[in-house]
Design a protein around this motif. Structure first.
Motif, short mmCIF file in Angstrom:
data_model
loop_
_atom_site.label_atom_id
_atom_site.label_comp_id
_atom_site.label_asym_id
_atom_site.label_seq_id
_atom_site.Cartn_x
_atom_site.Cartn_y
_atom_site.Cartn_z
N ILE A 139 0.83 -1.20 0.00
CA ILE A 139 0.00 0.00 0.00
C ILE A 139 0.87 1.25 0.00
CG2 ILE A 139 -1.68 1.32 1.34
CD1 ILE A 139 -2.85 -1.37 2.23
N SER A 140 1.92 1.26 0.82
CA SER A 140 2.80 2.45 0.87
C SER A 140 3.51 2.66 -0.46
CB SER A 140 3.79 2.34 2.02
OG SER A 140 4.65 1.25 1.83
N GLU A 141 3.92 1.58 -1.15
CA GLU A 141 4.55 1.71 -2.47
C GLU A 141 3.59 2.37 -3.46
OE1 GLU A 141 5.94 -1.92 -4.20
OE2 GLU A 141 7.29 -2.33 -2.53
N LYS A 142 2.36 1.94 -3.47
CA LYS A 142 1.39 2.50 -4.41
C LYS A 142 1.07 3.95 -4.09
CE LYS A 142 -0.69 -1.74 -5.92
NZ LYS A 142 -1.89 -2.40 -6.37
N MET A 143 1.05 4.29 -2.81
CA MET A 143 0.77 5.68 -2.43
C MET A 143 1.95 6.60 -2.76
SD MET A 143 -2.24 6.09 -1.31
CE MET A 143 -3.01 4.85 -2.31
N GLU A 144 3.18 6.10 -2.63
CA GLU A 144 4.36 6.88 -2.97
C GLU A 144 4.37 7.23 -4.46
OE1 GLU A 144 7.87 4.89 -1.64
OE2 GLU A 144 7.42 5.24 0.47
N LYS A 145 3.88 6.32 -5.30
CA LYS A 145 3.80 6.59 -6.73
C LYS A 145 2.86 7.76 -7.01
CE LYS A 145 4.76 1.89 -8.24
NZ LYS A 145 4.18 0.67 -8.86
N ARG A 146 1.86 7.94 -6.17
CA ARG A 146 0.90 9.03 -6.34
C ARG A 146 1.32 10.30 -5.59
NH1 ARG A 146 -5.01 6.16 -5.98
NH2 ARG A 146 -4.63 4.66 -7.64
N GLY A 147 2.40 10.22 -4.88
CA GLY A 147 2.91 11.38 -4.17
C GLY A 147 2.43 11.48 -2.74
N ILE A 148 1.86 10.45 -2.21
CA ILE A 148 1.38 10.44 -0.82
C ILE A 148 2.35 9.61 -0.01
CG2 ILE A 148 -0.51 9.81 0.72
CD1 ILE A 148 -2.38 10.05 -1.70
#
Length: 107
Positions: free
Chosen positions: A80-89
């Motif tokens: 989940i954190s990997e996917k959010m980092e891609k979006r800038g979160i």
């Protein structure tokens, strides 16, 4: 003995004067054989269907296990954190604080 075998081979028992009894019995045997063949055919169809359904159940079970493992991987915090980092979160560096709500009573 020789004469009786010869009479059976010539099928004299089917053209005698009391042949109607023999014909009735032969027709009964034919009907019985047809019923047995029909029952065996139905039984084999059920067996084939059972085997087919067992294979289908195995396929569904393996698909279920695959999907469950996929879901467990997707639910992991790191994914989940990997996917959010891609979006800038990014995760917060400040820990959360507890908020207390105080209600005032009118006297």
């Amino acid at each position: 003995m020789k004469g009786s075998v010869y009479n059976i081979l010539k099928a004299r028992f089917l053209v005698n004067e009391d042949a109607s009894k023999n014909w009735k019995f032969i027709v009964f045997l034919i009907v019985l054989a047809m019923l047995m063949i029909n029952n065996i055919h139905r039984y084999e169809k059920k067996v084939f269907r059972t085997v087919e359904l067992a294979k289908e159940v195995k396929e569904y079970r393996s698909e279920f296990v695959d999907r469950r493992s996929e879901l467990m991987k997707l639910k992991m915090e790191s994914t989940i954190s990997e996917k959010m980092e891609k979006r800038g979160i990014v995760p917060s560096t400040v820990p959360p604080q507890k908020i207390k709500v105080v209600t005032q009573t009118n006297n």
